[in-house]
Design a protein around this motif. Structure first.
Motif, mmCIF file in Angstrom:
data_model
loop_
_atom_site.group_PDB
_atom_site.id
_atom_site.type_symbol
_atom_site.label_atom_id
_atom_site.label_comp_id
_atom_site.label_asym_id
_atom_site.label_seq_id
_atom_site.Cartn_x
_atom_site.Cartn_y
_atom_site.Cartn_z
ATOM 1 N N THR A 137 6.977 2.255 -9.092
ATOM 2 C CA THR A 137 7.964 2.863 -8.216
ATOM 3 C C THR A 137 9.112 3.398 -9.063
ATOM 4 O OG1 THR A 137 9.223 0.821 -7.939
ATOM 5 C CG2 THR A 137 7.415 1.212 -6.383
ATOM 6 N N ALA A 138 9.856 4.308 -8.492
ATOM 7 C CA ALA A 138 11.039 4.818 -9.192
ATOM 8 C C ALA A 138 12.048 3.708 -9.415
ATOM 9 C CB ALA A 138 11.662 5.956 -8.386
ATOM 10 N N GLU A 139 12.156 2.820 -8.441
ATOM 11 C CA GLU A 139 13.139 1.749 -8.517
ATOM 12 C C GLU A 139 12.804 0.726 -9.594
ATOM 13 O OE1 GLU A 139 13.254 3.612 -4.488
ATOM 14 O OE2 GLU A 139 11.659 2.890 -5.806
ATOM 15 N N ALA A 140 11.510 0.535 -9.873
ATOM 16 C CA ALA A 140 11.087 -0.475 -10.854
ATOM 17 C C ALA A 140 10.832 0.105 -12.235
ATOM 18 C CB ALA A 140 9.830 -1.187 -10.359
ATOM 19 N N ILE A 163 6.529 13.361 -22.578
ATOM 20 C CA ILE A 163 6.607 13.362 -21.115
ATOM 21 C C ILE A 163 6.153 12.018 -20.579
ATOM 22 C CG2 ILE A 163 5.765 14.450 -18.994
ATOM 23 C CD1 ILE A 163 5.157 16.959 -20.733
ATOM 24 N N ILE A 164 6.962 11.459 -19.685
ATOM 25 C CA ILE A 164 6.556 10.287 -18.914
ATOM 26 C C ILE A 164 6.572 10.684 -17.446
ATOM 27 C CG2 ILE A 164 7.051 7.902 -18.275
ATOM 28 C CD1 ILE A 164 8.425 7.512 -20.932
ATOM 29 N N ALA A 165 5.484 10.414 -16.746
ATOM 30 C CA ALA A 165 5.389 10.704 -15.314
ATOM 31 C C ALA A 165 5.002 9.420 -14.605
ATOM 32 C CB ALA A 165 4.351 11.793 -15.058
ATOM 33 N N CYS A 166 5.752 9.068 -13.556
ATOM 34 C CA CYS A 166 5.467 7.818 -12.850
ATOM 35 C C CYS A 166 5.244 8.074 -11.369
ATOM 36 C CB CYS A 166 6.580 6.793 -13.062
ATOM 37 S SG CYS A 166 8.155 7.181 -12.281
ATOM 38 N N ASP A 167 4.420 7.226 -10.776
ATOM 39 C CA ASP A 167 4.171 7.247 -9.343
ATOM 40 C C ASP A 167 3.690 5.862 -8.951
ATOM 41 O OD1 ASP A 167 3.718 9.663 -7.138
ATOM 42 O OD2 ASP A 167 2.528 7.873 -6.693
ATOM 43 N N ASN A 168 4.014 5.448 -7.727
ATOM 44 C CA ASN A 168 3.627 4.094 -7.315
ATOM 45 C C ASN A 168 2.196 3.997 -6.818
ATOM 46 O OD1 ASN A 168 4.172 5.463 -4.848
ATOM 47 N ND2 ASN A 168 4.523 3.520 -3.817
ATOM 48 N N ASP A 169 1.496 5.123 -6.675
ATOM 49 C CA ASP A 169 0.134 5.136 -6.153
ATOM 50 C C ASP A 169 -0.855 5.224 -7.311
ATOM 51 O OD1 ASP A 169 -2.400 6.041 -5.096
ATOM 52 O OD2 ASP A 169 -1.363 6.532 -3.235
ATOM 53 N N MET A 217 0.846 -1.196 0.000
ATOM 54 C CA MET A 217 0.000 0.000 0.000
ATOM 55 C C MET A 217 0.883 1.248 0.000
ATOM 56 S SD MET A 217 -2.870 1.229 2.799
ATOM 57 C CE MET A 217 -3.926 -0.171 2.465
ATOM 58 N N SER A 218 0.520 2.250 -0.778
ATOM 59 C CA SER A 218 1.254 3.506 -0.805
ATOM 60 C C SER A 218 1.108 4.230 0.528
ATOM 61 C CB SER A 218 0.699 4.392 -1.930
ATOM 62 O OG SER A 218 1.143 5.716 -1.790
ATOM 63 N N LEU A 219 2.154 4.956 0.917
ATOM 64 C CA LEU A 219 2.082 5.788 2.111
ATOM 65 C C LEU A 219 1.038 6.887 1.966
ATOM 66 C CD1 LEU A 219 5.890 6.213 2.855
ATOM 67 C CD2 LEU A 219 4.261 4.883 4.203
ATOM 68 N N PHE A 220 0.625 7.166 0.721
ATOM 69 C CA PHE A 220 -0.308 8.257 0.462
ATOM 70 C C PHE A 220 -1.689 7.754 0.033
ATOM 71 C CE2 PHE A 220 3.879 10.057 0.201
ATOM 72 C CZ PHE A 220 3.749 11.298 0.793
ATOM 73 N N THR A 221 -1.995 6.489 0.330
ATOM 74 C CA THR A 221 -3.302 5.945 -0.014
ATOM 75 C C THR A 221 -4.409 6.804 0.599
ATOM 76 O OG1 THR A 221 -2.462 3.695 -0.200
ATOM 77 C CG2 THR A 221 -4.818 3.940 0.236
ATOM 78 N N GLY A 222 -5.373 7.177 -0.214
ATOM 79 C CA GLY A 222 -6.506 7.960 0.262
ATOM 80 C C GLY A 222 -6.299 9.462 0.246
ATOM 81 N N THR A 223 -5.133 9.919 -0.226
ATOM 82 C CA THR A 223 -4.841 11.356 -0.158
ATOM 83 C C THR A 223 -4.950 12.078 -1.497
ATOM 84 O OG1 THR A 223 -2.459 11.142 -0.608
ATOM 85 C CG2 THR A 223 -3.173 10.876 1.687
ATOM 86 N N SER A 224 -5.188 11.364 -2.595
ATOM 87 C CA SER A 224 -4.996 11.971 -3.918
ATOM 88 C C SER A 224 -5.874 13.203 -4.148
ATOM 89 C CB SER A 224 -5.227 10.935 -5.023
ATOM 90 O OG SER A 224 -6.531 10.431 -4.988
ATOM 91 N N ASP A 278 9.227 12.654 -15.070
ATOM 92 C CA ASP A 278 8.893 13.182 -13.745
ATOM 93 C C ASP A 278 8.670 12.003 -12.808
ATOM 94 O OD1 ASP A 278 8.264 14.975 -11.715
ATOM 95 O OD2 ASP A 278 6.140 15.048 -12.255
ATOM 96 N N VAL A 279 9.578 11.826 -11.869
ATOM 97 C CA VAL A 279 9.573 10.679 -10.958
ATOM 98 C C VAL A 279 8.824 11.053 -9.673
ATOM 99 C CG1 VAL A 279 11.022 9.145 -9.577
ATOM 100 C CG2 VAL A 279 11.727 9.783 -11.892
ATOM 101 N N GLY A 280 7.919 10.176 -9.239
ATOM 102 C CA GLY A 280 7.108 10.480 -8.058
ATOM 103 C C GLY A 280 6.189 11.650 -8.330
#
Length: 262
Positions: A92-95, A59-65, A1-8, A40-42
């Motif tokens: 994720t940035a790592e993946a 443009i590519i923008a990634c986020d794990n949430d 689960m993302s640390l920011f789940t429910g915040t978008s 744009d990472v995260g």
């Protein structure tokens, strides 16, 4: 689960974007080529991507949430200029891996950098950034850093309700003791330029509460949601200065841009 789940939804509405002059200043670090590519990472809900969209054509923008990406998609897709390609990726940035042969002319990592495997991500980016490209890491300060009276009052309410130790989802936030410029200097992007951009933002109590609900430490799930006890405590115990309509906040965005050695 993302640390920011429910915040978008709070994140999109209440997190401030980056200043226009910062977007223009960042864009000059990318070579003037076509297509001009931004990673744009995260990205969160796409505030940085939105500010830089006029300067890039792919443009590519990634986020794990996935909720953040869905919110960014809804907000940004209608604003994409003709001739510009925008790809929003849940990763994720790592993946994250770009399409074969795709290399960024500029990588931006805003407030997400402290959540990452920083050295590992910078090493990965070495194969994802064009030879003359750059990586920009930047952020402003959160409400957890109290440098004036009304921010100190906000921090006290957070501490009263959530405790002295800063939360991060179901765990706690761990500060990095290694300065970002030193991390970058030990990475492939070891030629680091640092600058600051001043910014003045004006807040009110509704905006402060919305901002707090967008964070990992005061998200709705741990504090009971926007109708829960946190809001009640804020309303009951806020000092008079937090009931003012306009609360100015002078601050600066600290930017570090790294390039490879010649």
């Amino acid at each position: 689960m993302s640390l920011f789940t429910g915040t978008s939804s709070y994140y999109r509405q209440y997190r401030p974007g980056i200043p226009d002059d910062l977007a223009g200043r960042l864009s000059v670090y990318a070579p003037d080529v076509q297509p001009r590519r931004l990673l744009d990472v995260g990205t969160g809900t796409g505030r940085v991507t939105e500010a830089l969209m006029p300067y890039f054509t792919y443009i590519i923008a990634c986020d794990n949430d996935p909720d953040m990406i869905a919110t960014a998609e809804e907000a940004l897709r209608p604003k994409v200029p003709g001739g510009t390609t925008l790809s929003l990726v849940t990763s994720t940035a790592e993946a994250f891996r770009p399409p074969a042969g795709w290399k960024a002319d500029l990588v931006t990592i805003c407030r997400a950098f402290h959540w990452l495997n920083q050295a590992g991500v910078l090493a990965l980016l070495d194969s994802q950034v064009a030879e003359s490209g750059a990586v920009a890491v930047f952020a402003d300060r959160s409400f957890w850093a109290a440098e004036n009276d009304w921010k100190a009052a906000v921090k006290q309410i957070i501490n009263d309700f959530l405790g002295e130790e800063r939360r991060a989802g179901g765990g706690t936030f761990q500060h990095h003791n290694y300065p970002y410029n030193e991390i970058m200097e030990e990475s492939p992007f070891n030629q680091v330029e640092e600058f600051t951009v001043p910014v003045t933002r004006t807040w009110n109590t509704a905006g402060i509460l919305g901002y707090l609900y967008s964070t990992s430490f005061a998200a709705p799930s741990p504090v009971g949601g926007p109708t829960g006890g946190f809001q009640d405590r804020r309303a009951e115990n806020s000092p008079r200065l937090l009931r003012e309509r306009h609360l100015p906040r002078e601050q600066r965005v600290l930017v570090r841009v790294g390039r490879r050695s010649a």
